[in-house]
Design an enzyme around this catalytic site. Structure first.
Site, PDB file in Angstrom:
ATOM      1  N   ASN A 197       0.855  -1.205   0.000  1.00 17.55           N
ATOM      2  CA  ASN A 197       0.000   0.000   0.000  1.00 17.55           C
ATOM      3  C   ASN A 197       0.878   1.238   0.000  1.00 17.55           C
ATOM      4  O   ASN A 197       2.098   1.143  -0.006  1.00 17.55           O
ATOM      5  CB  ASN A 197      -0.960  -0.031   1.194  1.00 17.55           C
ATOM      6  CG  ASN A 197      -0.211  -0.045   2.507  1.00 17.55           C
ATOM      7  OD1 ASN A 197       0.492   0.900   2.854  1.00 17.55           O
ATOM      8  ND2 ASN A 197      -0.320  -1.156   3.223  1.00 17.55           N
ATOM      9  N   ASP A 245      -4.245  -6.480   4.979  1.00 15.42           N
ATOM     10  CA  ASP A 245      -5.312  -7.275   5.595  1.00 15.42           C
ATOM     11  C   ASP A 245      -5.377  -8.682   5.000  1.00 15.42           C
ATOM     12  O   ASP A 245      -5.932  -9.582   5.607  1.00 15.42           O
ATOM     13  CB  ASP A 245      -6.660  -6.569   5.400  1.00 15.42           C
ATOM     14  CG  ASP A 245      -6.746  -5.306   6.247  1.00 15.42           C
ATOM     15  OD1 ASP A 245      -6.253  -5.342   7.393  1.00 15.42           O
ATOM     16  OD2 ASP A 245      -7.264  -4.280   5.763  1.00 15.42           O
ATOM     17  N   PHE A 263      -4.257   3.002  14.992  1.00 19.18           N
ATOM     18  CA  PHE A 263      -4.683   3.978  13.990  1.00 19.18           C
ATOM     19  C   PHE A 263      -5.839   3.355  13.233  1.00 19.18           C
ATOM     20  O   PHE A 263      -6.008   2.133  13.233  1.00 19.18           O
ATOM     21  CB  PHE A 263      -3.540   4.289  13.015  1.00 19.18           C
ATOM     22  CG  PHE A 263      -2.629   5.398  13.470  1.00 19.18           C
ATOM     23  CD1 PHE A 263      -1.871   5.259  14.627  1.00 19.18           C
ATOM     24  CD2 PHE A 263      -2.516   6.572  12.750  1.00 19.18           C
ATOM     25  CE1 PHE A 263      -1.022   6.271  15.055  1.00 19.18           C
ATOM     26  CE2 PHE A 263      -1.672   7.596  13.161  1.00 19.18           C
ATOM     27  CZ  PHE A 263      -0.916   7.435  14.314  1.00 19.18           C
TER      28      PHE A 263
HETATM   29  O1  PMT Z   1       2.897   6.037   6.511  1.00 17.91           O
HETATM   30  P1  PMT Z   1       2.291   7.367   6.048  1.00 17.91           P
HETATM   31  O2  PMT Z   1       2.463   7.583   4.570  1.00 17.91           O
HETATM   32  O3  PMT Z   1       2.771   8.507   6.881  1.00 17.91           O
HETATM   33  O4  PMT Z   1       0.720   7.288   6.261  1.00 17.91           O
HETATM   34  C1  PMT Z   1       0.192   7.210   7.546  1.00 17.91           C
HETATM   35  C2  PMT Z   1      -1.022   6.259   7.619  1.00 17.91           C
HETATM   36  C3  PMT Z   1      -2.171   6.825   6.820  1.00 17.91           C
HETATM   37  C4  PMT Z   1      -0.629   4.870   7.097  1.00 17.91           C
HETATM   38  C5  PMT Z   1      -1.373   6.157   9.158  1.00 17.91           C
HETATM   39  O5  PMT Z   1      -1.704   7.421   9.642  1.00 17.91           O
HETATM   40  C6  PMT Z   1      -2.507   5.198   9.395  1.00 17.91           C
HETATM   41  O6  PMT Z   1      -3.671   5.541   9.322  1.00 17.91           O
HETATM   42  N1  PMT Z   1      -2.171   3.910   9.754  1.00 17.91           N
HETATM   43  C7  PMT Z   1      -3.114   2.829   9.919  1.00 17.91           C
HETATM   44  C8  PMT Z   1      -3.477   2.289   8.564  1.00 17.91           C
HETATM   45  C9  PMT Z   1      -4.342   1.053   8.658  1.00 17.91           C
HETATM   46  O7  PMT Z   1      -3.881   0.002   8.369  1.00 17.91           O
HETATM   47  O8  PMT Z   1      -5.542   1.252   9.146  1.00 17.91           O
HETATM   48  P2  PMT Z   1      -6.641   0.041   9.349  1.00 17.91           P
HETATM   49  O9  PMT Z   1      -7.888   0.766   9.694  1.00 17.91           O
HETATM   50  O10 PMT Z   1      -6.621  -0.875   8.188  1.00 17.91           O
HETATM   51  O11 PMT Z   1      -6.078  -0.722  10.616  1.00 17.91           O
HETATM   52  C10 PMT Z   1      -6.463  -0.377  11.940  1.00 17.91           C
HETATM   53  C11 PMT Z   1      -5.338  -0.679  12.915  1.00 17.91           C
HETATM   54  O12 PMT Z   1      -5.099  -2.087  12.931  1.00 17.91           O
HETATM   55  C12 PMT Z   1      -4.016  -0.019  12.582  1.00 17.91           C
HETATM   56  O13 PMT Z   1      -3.409   0.408  13.798  1.00 17.91           O
HETATM   57  C13 PMT Z   1      -3.202  -1.144  11.959  1.00 17.91           C
HETATM   58  O14 PMT Z   1      -1.795  -0.987  12.255  1.00 17.91           O
HETATM   59  C14 PMT Z   1      -3.765  -2.377  12.670  1.00 17.91           C
HETATM   60  N2  PMT Z   1      -3.730  -3.628  11.894  1.00 17.91           N
HETATM   61  C15 PMT Z   1      -4.396  -3.729  10.711  1.00 17.91           C
HETATM   62  C16 PMT Z   1      -4.375  -4.924  10.039  1.00 17.91           C
HETATM   63  C17 PMT Z   1      -3.681  -6.023  10.585  1.00 17.91           C
HETATM   64  N3  PMT Z   1      -3.617  -7.181   9.952  1.00 17.91           N
HETATM   65  N4  PMT Z   1      -3.040  -5.872  11.750  1.00 17.91           N
HETATM   66  C18 PMT Z   1      -3.061  -4.700  12.424  1.00 17.91           C
HETATM   67  O15 PMT Z   1      -2.479  -4.587  13.496  1.00 17.91           O
END
Ligand code: PMT
Length: 404
Positions: free
Chosen positions: A209, A278, A322
């Site tokens: 991504n 994911d 996040f």
């Molecule tokens: O890296 P940059 O270019 O500065 O951009 C920053 C960002 C937009 C990536 C950052 O600010 C951000 O939003 N990060 C989280 C992105 C994300 O994966 O969001 P999500 O809603 O899909 O996941 C929610 C949370 O679960 C996140 O804390 C993620 O780290 C975590 N996760 C997700 C999937 C997975 N398999 N395991 C996880 O731990």
């Protein structure tokens, strides 16, 4: 903390190399500017090797392209630095700063810079005592700049008296205190995840991504500057990790999970800014998938949810996730907070231009376990990181008070 270190042209310029090291040992990221006179005493290469960064040696580049980019470089450095430290600050530099002359990179940066300024003068005793220098120092003190008094002793010019550059360790201590940096994360170990993950499809292809790692690295930098020990688990990114973090490089979601769970026990706070894939291909072919004229279907399996796993094992650690959303921002963040047992979710609307993935700035809403919803104004990612820690520390107090 990010420090712009200006080096003036005096025999003590060699001690500025020790100062760069001493600042880095305290978790600072150091960007060095050598005046033309300083370059008579010490080579840019020395500082480039110590800091791992390009050293700034002039206001203008040699080619039109370099001129274009370098002519705004002093504004970039002014914007990105928390402190401007000048050592040795020669009589000439003190005079320039006092009178607002701007005829080279360092003096131009000084005028553009609005943060904390620390000046460590070094010069001949008579120059130091001259009424012109005294008046310049008074003017600079009057602006709130911190002057690190030179020591007394035998000087390179043969005189004995005040004028010797203060010891680098002493200057570094004053920079940390004088820059007014809060050390409110001292004693904490912050585990930060940053960047994307790459999930292989075959021997040469992968899905990933657009995460650049900037947000997570800003969180790591802020934690370090405020006194924390930082473990940074980073996916593949092209930016440099802040000096002083324990860096664990990973590629895939599985590798990130292993690194996080292995180090969770050492952490007091966990901040998961990484954009973890994911889905992944569970059984990656050893070779390259051959091209045919047929449609290719790949079945992807969910990756382990690292945040949810950390939530199950967190104990009394503060867990900050996040959420990258394009739809219902707060609603989704709340759902993730509950489902993954987090204390805070930093909710990111990633469909706004100039914020989120890849950008220098971010605009987020903090969703807290206490039920508070705190929208933050758009700001550079480092500032956003600062606000996250401000609220995290308050949140911990509120959670402890509620548990009593
Ligand atoms: O890296 P940059 O270019 O500065 O951009 C920053 C960002 C937009 C990536 C950052 O600010 C951000 O939003 N990060 C989280 C992105 C994300 O994966 O969001 P999500 O809603 O899909 O996941 C929610 C949370 O679960 C996140 O804390 C993620 O780290 C975590 N996760 C997700 C999937 C997975 N398999 N395991 C996880 O731990």
């Amino acid at each position: 903390m990010r420090v712009a270190l200006g080096v003036g042209g005096g025999i003590a310029a060699y001690k500025a190399a020790e100062l760069a090291r001493a600042l880095q040992d305290r978790g600072c990221q150091v960007e060095v500017i050598l005046t033309a006179a300083a370059q008579q005493f010490i080579q840019p290469l020395t500082f480039a090797a110590l800091t791992g960064r390009r050293v700034i040696t002039g206001l203008f580049g040699a080619t039109p392209d370099e001129v274009l980019s370098s002519s705004i470089e002093h504004i970039r450095v002014a914007r990105e630095s928390d402190a401007l430290v000048v050592a040795p600050a020669t009589a000439d530099l003190l005079a320039k700063f006092a009178h607002g002359l701007a005829d080279d990179f360092l003096s131009t940066l000084y005028l553009a810079f609005t943060g904390a300024v620390v000046l460590a003068p070094a010069m001949n005793t008579n120059m130091w005592s001259h009424p012109a220098t005294r008046a310049n120092l008074e003017a600079l003190r009057g602006r709130g700049h911190r002057i690190v008094e030179p020591g007394e002793g035998a000087l390179a010019c043969g005189m004995v008296g005040p004028g010797r550059l203060a010891e680098p360790e002493h200057i570094a201590e004053i920079v940390m205190a004088g820059a007014g940096m809060r050390r409110d994360l001292e004693g904490e170990t912050v585990l930060v995840t940053a960047g994307p993950t790459e999930e292989p499809l075959d021997a040469v292809r992968f899905v990933s991504n657009r995460s650049s790692g900037k947000m997570g690295y800003a969180v790591a930098e802020e934690a370090l500057a405020r006194g924390a020990k930082v473990i940074l688990v980073s996916g593949p990114v092209s930016i440099t990790a802040p000096a002083g973090v324990e860096l664990i490089r990973v590629r895939t979601a599985i590798e990130m999970r292993d690194a996080v769970l292995e180090n969770l026990g050492r952490a007091t706070m966990i901040v998961k800014a990484a954009a973890v894939a994911d889905y992944h291909l569970a059984n990656v072919p050893a070779g390259k998938i051959k091209k045919t004229t047929e449609r290719l279907t790949l079945e992807l399996d969910p990756t382990p949810d690292i945040l949810a796993e950390a939530g199950r094992r967190k104990g009394d650690r503060l867990l900050i996730g996040f959420a990258a959303e394009t739809g219902r921002l707060v609603g989704e963040a709340r759902r993730k907070l509950e489902a993954k047992n987090c204390d805070m979710i930093v909710a990111n609307a990633v469909n706004q231009s100039g914020a989120g993935f890849g950008s220098e700035e971010n605009e987020v809403t903090l969703v807290l376990r206490t039920g508070d919803i705190i929208p933050l104004p758009r700001a550079p990612k480092r500032e956003v990181a600062g606000r996250i820690f401000d609220h995290a520390l308050q949140l911990r107090l509120a959670l402890h008070a509620a548990a009593r």
